[in-house]
Design an enzyme around this catalytic site. Structure first.
Site, PDB file in Angstrom:
ATOM      1  N   LYS A  94      -0.379   0.028  15.246  1.00 35.20           N
ATOM      2  CA  LYS A  94       1.203   0.299  15.763  1.00 35.20           C
ATOM      3  C   LYS A  94       1.426  -0.994  16.774  1.00 35.20           C
ATOM      4  CE  LYS A  94       2.700   3.663  13.531  1.00 35.20           C
ATOM      5  NZ  LYS A  94       3.417   2.828  12.370  1.00 35.20           N
ATOM      6  N   TYR A 136      -9.767   5.401   6.390  1.00 36.33           N
ATOM      7  CA  TYR A 136     -10.010   5.729   7.761  1.00 36.33           C
ATOM      8  C   TYR A 136     -11.000   6.941   7.874  1.00 36.33           C
ATOM      9  CZ  TYR A 136      -5.798   3.450   9.208  1.00 36.33           C
ATOM     10  OH  TYR A 136      -4.848   2.457   9.802  1.00 36.33           O
ATOM     11  N   HIS A 149       0.972  -1.164  -0.166  1.00 31.04           N
ATOM     12  CA  HIS A 149      -0.151   0.066   0.029  1.00 31.04           C
ATOM     13  C   HIS A 149       0.732   1.271   0.067  1.00 31.04           C
ATOM     14  CE1 HIS A 149      -4.102  -1.647   1.373  1.00 31.04           C
ATOM     15  NE2 HIS A 149      -3.658  -2.451   0.642  1.00 31.04           N
ATOM     16  N   PRO A 195      -5.873   0.508  18.360  1.00 24.99           N
ATOM     17  CA  PRO A 195      -5.342  -0.149  16.993  1.00 24.99           C
ATOM     18  C   PRO A 195      -5.518   0.960  15.989  1.00 24.99           C
ATOM     19  CG  PRO A 195      -7.587  -0.494  17.396  1.00 24.99           C
ATOM     20  CD  PRO A 195      -7.097  -0.015  18.817  1.00 24.99           C
TER      21      PRO A 195
HETATM   22  C1  PHB Z   1      -7.124  -4.161  10.204  1.00 22.85           C
HETATM   23  O1  PHB Z   1      -7.015  -4.471   9.162  1.00 22.85           O
HETATM   24  O2  PHB Z   1      -7.579  -5.037  11.038  1.00 22.85           O
HETATM   25  C2  PHB Z   1      -6.439  -2.821  10.722  1.00 22.85           C
HETATM   26  C3  PHB Z   1      -5.846  -1.978   9.814  1.00 22.85           C
HETATM   27  C4  PHB Z   1      -5.404  -0.731  10.209  1.00 22.85           C
HETATM   28  C5  PHB Z   1      -5.589  -0.373  11.360  1.00 22.85           C
HETATM   29  C6  PHB Z   1      -6.362  -1.315  12.430  1.00 22.85           C
HETATM   30  C7  PHB Z   1      -6.977  -2.440  12.042  1.00 22.85           C
HETATM   31  O3  PHB Z   1      -5.187   0.781  12.044  1.00 22.85           O
END
Ligand code: PHB
Ligand code: APR
Length: 389
Positions: A296, A200, A72, A292
């Site tokens: 990190k 996000y 990515h 999360p």
């Molecule tokens: C996930 O794919 O579970 C995931 C990805 C990015 C994050 C948190 C969880 O910041």
């Protein structure tokens, strides 16, 4: 039994450390309280910083990851119907690798077993003795018998609920914690991801995240109340709420389907200091937890492993103790930066129950500044792809 490095915990931290040390000819034993299948049943994020990828390469466990991962180059940040992209590669020269934590843990187990690594599963009542002496040892129970392993060093890789952190005297430990007033409701669905990169989203209804595991396995999250239970959310309720929180550009593309996993995770920031007590060294979730949001958790475990691995090699192969002496200081310096970034991203993108109208305006201004300022984007990208070890 005797070993050079006794590792408590057979999650990603313990397995990676064991694999790296064994490749240097250093003997290890891993004690794991669950079964391999139980450990592999955990659903966790797999956004890997280049530092983690490099460690997997050094460990000789990167073949499948190199074949199956996604690269990515950036991520989408959305607020309301506004959205912008943070271009990691253009801003830092570095992408992130997307490869499920379950898969990398499976690869590490396979590698340990292929090289005859000593992993003892389903152990109980693990106890650490004489950690501050030159001859520490661990006792544990297996099949009703109590056994002892003497070690030169002990790595506490047993996660937040393990015994290693608790083995450091309470008057020596300093613990720092922040509990967030919401959780993440996550589902896994055998559907194609809504977008080729992560999204996000911050909305008046709360945070959401669109992620993935592979081209037909998607991972979605919505911020939820801590009083919610997964059973409160039917799949339809989840999909409807997710659509309300993401930019309308993606709602028509979203392929919904039955959830094959649905769970709620609380969010906390936590750090314990020091990360060393005599010949006991804490790594990963045993020492620190991050929300999360910034992906990190695994990556901060990786930097601990990097520092401890090199320190143990320097000591056991060359008699150089500096790395061990400075382990806690070095690991914590990077841990706190990861804590800051995870707290910053969580504070930026979530709705807090006690937020004032002014607070909401501050979030909007921070997002607008991030959207319009190259230096702000460089700062975020540098933290997201991983600060140097
Ligand atoms: C996930 O794919 O579970 C995931 C990805 C990015 C994050 C948190 C969880 O910041
Ligand atoms: N004895 C032996 N094993 C134990 C004990 C114990 N007393 N307590 C816990 N364990 C095992 C757990 O069963 C688990 O398999 O230690 C392992 C710890 O693994 P993780 O909790 O995954 O922690 P870590 O290896 O540091 O990985 C960090 O996992 O939780 C995520 O977000 C986190 O991605 C990050 C990663």
């Amino acid at each position: 039994m005797r070993t050079q490095v006794l590792i408590i915990g057979g999650g990603p931290s313990g397995l990676l450390l064991s694999q790296l040390l064994e490749k240097q000819g250093i003997d290890t034993v891993v004690l794991e309280r669950k079964t391999r299948d139980y450990v592999l049943g955990r659903i966790r994020a797999g956004i890997l910083e280049t530092g983690f990828v490099e460690l997997m390469r050094q460990a000789g466990v990167s073949d499948r990851m190199d074949k199956e991962c996604f690269i990515h180059d950036g991520t989408v940040i959305a607020h309301g119907d506004e959205q912008f992209r943070i271009d990691f590669t253009a801003l830092t020269g570095t992408p992130v690798v997307v490869y499920g934590q379950t898969e990398l843990t499976r690869d590490l187990y396979d590698a340990r077993e292929a090289s005859g690594g000593k992993i003892i599963f389903e152990v109980e009542n693990v106890r650490i003795h004489d950690a501050t002496s030159e001859r520490p040892h661990v006792t544990y129970e297996k099949d009703g018998r109590e056994l002892t392993i003497h070690a030169d060093y002990i790595a506490g890789c047993d996660g937040f609920h393990g015994i290693s952190r608790q083995s450091i005297p309470v008057d020596v430990r300093r613990e720092y914690e922040k509990i967030y007033p919401f959780g993440w409701l996550g589902i896994l669905s055998e559907t194609p991801p809504v977008h080729h990169e992560l999204i996000y989203s911050s909305s008046d209804r709360g945070f959401s995240l669109c992620s993935m595991r592979n081209e037909n396995l998607s991972r979605y999250y919505i911020q939820c109340s801590l009083s919610d239970r997964p059973s409160d959310w039917s799949d339809q309720l989840f999909w409807d709420e997710l659509k309300r929180r993401m930019p309308t550009e993606y709602t028509d593309r979203l392929v919904t389907g039955p959830s094959i996993e649905k769970s709620i995770a609380p969010l906390r920031s936590f750090v314990t200091e020091p990360m060393r007590w005599g010949r006991l060294f804490l790594c990963g979730d045993a020492a620190h937890i991050v929300p999360p949001t910034g992906a990190k958790g695994l990556n901060t475990a990786a930097s601990d492993i990097h520092y401890l691995y090199h320190a143990l090699v320097d000591m056991l192969l060359d008699g150089d103790a500096e790395g061990l002496e400075r382990y806690s200081e070095r690991a914590l310096a990077r841990v706190w930066k990861a804590e800051r970034f995870s707290w910053w991203m969580t504070s930026l993108l979530h709705r807090f129950p006690d937020q004032s109208e002014f607070d909401i305006k501050m979030q909007a201004a921070e997002l607008a500044f991030l959207q319009g300022n190259d230096h702000a984007q460089i700062s975020m990208a540098q933290n997201y792809v991983g600060l140097p070890y």
